[in-house]
Scaffold this motif. Structure first.
Motif, PDB file in Angstrom:
ATOM      1  N   LEU A 228       0.826  -1.206   0.000  1.00 16.96           N
ATOM      2  CA  LEU A 228       0.000   0.000   0.000  1.00 16.96           C
ATOM      3  C   LEU A 228       0.862   1.258   0.000  1.00 16.96           C
ATOM      4  CD1 LEU A 228      -2.904   1.085   0.119  1.00 16.96           C
ATOM      5  CD2 LEU A 228      -2.732   1.037   2.621  1.00 16.96           C
ATOM      6  N   SER A 229       1.897   1.282   0.843  1.00 17.37           N
ATOM      7  CA  SER A 229       2.747   2.473   0.916  1.00 17.37           C
ATOM      8  C   SER A 229       3.480   2.709  -0.400  1.00 17.37           C
ATOM      9  CB  SER A 229       3.753   2.332   2.071  1.00 17.37           C
ATOM     10  OG  SER A 229       4.670   1.287   1.817  1.00 17.37           O
ATOM     11  N   PHE A 230       3.992   1.640  -0.998  1.00 16.28           N
ATOM     12  CA  PHE A 230       4.719   1.807  -2.262  1.00 16.28           C
ATOM     13  C   PHE A 230       3.761   2.142  -3.400  1.00 16.28           C
ATOM     14  CE2 PHE A 230       7.341   0.421  -5.894  1.00 16.28           C
ATOM     15  CZ  PHE A 230       8.523   1.069  -5.565  1.00 16.28           C
ATOM     16  N   GLY A 231       2.562   1.559  -3.377  1.00 23.91           N
ATOM     17  CA  GLY A 231       1.580   1.873  -4.400  1.00 23.91           C
ATOM     18  C   GLY A 231       1.176   3.341  -4.379  1.00 23.91           C
ATOM     19  N   ILE A 232       1.007   3.888  -3.179  1.00 27.32           N
ATOM     20  CA  ILE A 232       0.668   5.311  -3.059  1.00 27.32           C
ATOM     21  C   ILE A 232       1.795   6.177  -3.613  1.00 27.32           C
ATOM     22  CG2 ILE A 232       0.260   7.174  -1.404  1.00 27.32           C
ATOM     23  CD1 ILE A 232      -1.187   5.124   0.359  1.00 27.32           C
ATOM     24  N   PHE A 236       1.721   8.840  -7.140  1.00 25.27           N
ATOM     25  CA  PHE A 236       2.144  10.235  -7.223  1.00 25.27           C
ATOM     26  C   PHE A 236       3.196  10.443  -8.313  1.00 25.27           C
ATOM     27  CE2 PHE A 236       0.483  10.475  -2.816  1.00 25.27           C
ATOM     28  CZ  PHE A 236      -0.339  11.583  -2.984  1.00 25.27           C
ATOM     29  N   MET A 237       3.937   9.382  -8.643  1.00 25.40           N
ATOM     30  CA  MET A 237       4.975   9.484  -9.668  1.00 25.40           C
ATOM     31  C   MET A 237       4.471   9.117 -11.059  1.00 25.40           C
ATOM     32  SD  MET A 237       8.367   8.002  -7.759  1.00 25.40           S
ATOM     33  CE  MET A 237       9.045   8.837  -6.314  1.00 25.40           C
ATOM     34  N   GLY A 238       3.202   8.747 -11.167  1.00 24.62           N
ATOM     35  CA  GLY A 238       2.638   8.413 -12.459  1.00 24.62           C
ATOM     36  C   GLY A 238       3.027   7.045 -12.977  1.00 24.62           C
ATOM     37  N   LEU A 239       3.488   6.151 -12.100  1.00 26.69           N
ATOM     38  CA  LEU A 239       3.841   4.793 -12.482  1.00 26.69           C
ATOM     39  C   LEU A 239       2.686   3.847 -12.139  1.00 26.69           C
ATOM     40  CD1 LEU A 239       7.552   4.748 -11.264  1.00 26.69           C
ATOM     41  CD2 LEU A 239       6.713   4.980 -13.605  1.00 26.69           C
ATOM     42  N   PRO A 240       2.665   2.617 -12.718  1.00 23.86           N
ATOM     43  CA  PRO A 240       1.565   1.671 -12.451  1.00 23.86           C
ATOM     44  C   PRO A 240       1.514   1.257 -10.980  1.00 23.86           C
ATOM     45  CG  PRO A 240       3.323   0.608 -13.705  1.00 23.86           C
ATOM     46  CD  PRO A 240       3.620   2.070 -13.702  1.00 23.86           C
ATOM     47  N   ALA A 241       0.685   1.972 -10.203  1.00 20.74           N
ATOM     48  CA  ALA A 241       0.667   1.795  -8.749  1.00 20.74           C
ATOM     49  C   ALA A 241       0.163   0.420  -8.335  1.00 20.74           C
ATOM     50  CB  ALA A 241      -0.199   2.891  -8.111  1.00 20.74           C
TER      51      ALA A 241
END
Length: 371
Positions: A228-232, A236-241
């Motif tokens: 969850l933390s890395f997905g968030i 924000f960076m526009g990568l596949p969360a």
């Protein structure tokens, strides 16, 4: 009632031999299904109290409660991992198509120029760079062939593992239903058939239940927090969360390296793309937030809190030994694949529990004078 003392020894020995043969035959027969069955057993044992609470609160029958719990486990645990493997297959297919198109569009001179420019950026002197370029030129076709074969091999491996995992999913959910519904009856039957005194049967069952509960709950919570933390951060960076978040969650099962298998390549990709500050942020987030805070601080705290509420007072056997935990996890990974990371510590800890039972039963005959 039959007098067991009058049973001829050869009859008892013959019966034991039949039991051994029957057990070996069943193991051989169900060998392809054992990983799915063992996984279902661990998950059902870890969540059995939730099953009982659900059944009591909604006044459900065993069948209805088992069905509901199986569906719940599927959508919260199994389905996300299945999504990840399918997504990896699709991304690998896209990657292969892109690489194949790029390679086909190049000729020998253009590829040689790319390797020449790359060699100049490496920390080699001019002579080494010249030798490297010459070697690349001589073996360029072989390098292209190896690259193509590697991409094809990886793609087939992922697709093959995905197909195997889908079969594993079906068997696991199917077995989960019966472990929930018939769990108490199976436990009672094991006690009846076991030649051990009931208190030792109970000790082994409680130990297995504690191990399954601690491992499953702590691993899932850590995986969810890291994913969850890395997905968030990725959103924000526009990568596949979603894709990267689930990837982090799955790799968090792996000891020592864990989620670094994902965030290090992501940081390297961002740095190559010229996004230096984003690469640094990903590296700091992975090493500090996920690696130190969640993995090294929150995980032990969660294990201690969960174990304190267990019937055996948190006696976790092999899980109390870091070396044995890491080795058993890696061994499970080698033997059973990614799902074996859950099997290894449980098997190791249960072996230690069996040794503990032996010590309690025959402690008076063990030589402790020189210990």
């Amino acid at each position: 009632m039959n007098d067991k003392s009058n049973t001829p020894p050869y009859q008892e020995g013959f019966l034991v031999a039949l039991i051994v043969l029957a057990t070996a035959g069943l193991i051989w027969l169900f060998l392809p299904f054992l990983p799915a069955l063992f996984f279902s057993l661990i998950v059902a044992t870890a969540t059995y109290q939730l099953f009982l609470k659900l059944q009591d609160r909604w006044k459900l029958t065993d069948t209805h409660a088992a069905t509901l719990m199986s569906i719940l486990i599927f959508f919260t645990v199994i389905a996300p991992i299945t999504y990840l493997l399918v997504e990896i297959s699709l991304r690998a297919g896209e990657l292969y198509g892109s690489v194949q198109g790029w390679v086909d569009a190049q000729d020998t001179e253009s590829l040689k120029k790319i390797y020449t420019d790359t060699a100049k950026k490496l920390p080699f002197n001019l002579g080494d760079q010249t030798a490297l370029i010459a070697q690349i030129g001589e073996n360029l076709n072989k390098l292209i062939s190896v690259g193509k074969n590697t991409v094809i091999f990886l793609l087939r491996s992922v697709l093959g593992n995905t197909a195997g995992f889908l079969t594993f999913v079906f068997l696991s959910v199917f077995a989960l239903f019966f472990f929930y519904r018939d769990g108490d009856d199976v436990a009672r039957q094991i006690k009846v058939l076991s030649p051990l005194p009931n208190r030792y049967d109970e000790m082994l069952m409680v130990r297995f239940s504690s191990l399954a509960t601690v491992l499953t709950i702590s691993v899932v919570i850590v995986a969810v927090l890291q994913g969850l933390s890395f997905g968030i951060l990725m959103s924000f960076m526009g990568l596949p969360a979603l894709f990267l978040g689930i990837g982090i969650a799955v790799t968090s099962f792996i000891p020592v390296v864990g989620s670094a298998l994902i965030w290090i390549p992501v940081a390297a990709y961002l740095y190559i793309q010229g996004e230096a500050w984003q690469a640094v942020l990903v590296a700091v987030w992975g090493a500090v937030v996920m690696g130190f805070v969640i993995d090294n601080i929150l995980r032990p705290v969660m294990i201690q809190k969960i174990s304190k509420g267990l019937p055996d007072g948190g006696n976790l056997g092999a899980l109390d030994h870091t070396l044995l935990t890491v080795l058993s996890t890696l061994a499970g990974l080698i033997q059973f694949g990614i799902i074996g990371m859950l099997f290894g510590p449980v098997i190791a800890a249960m072996a230690i529990a069996i040794f503990d039972v032996y010590e309690q039963m025959h402690g008076d005959r063990l030589d402790r004078d020189n210990c």
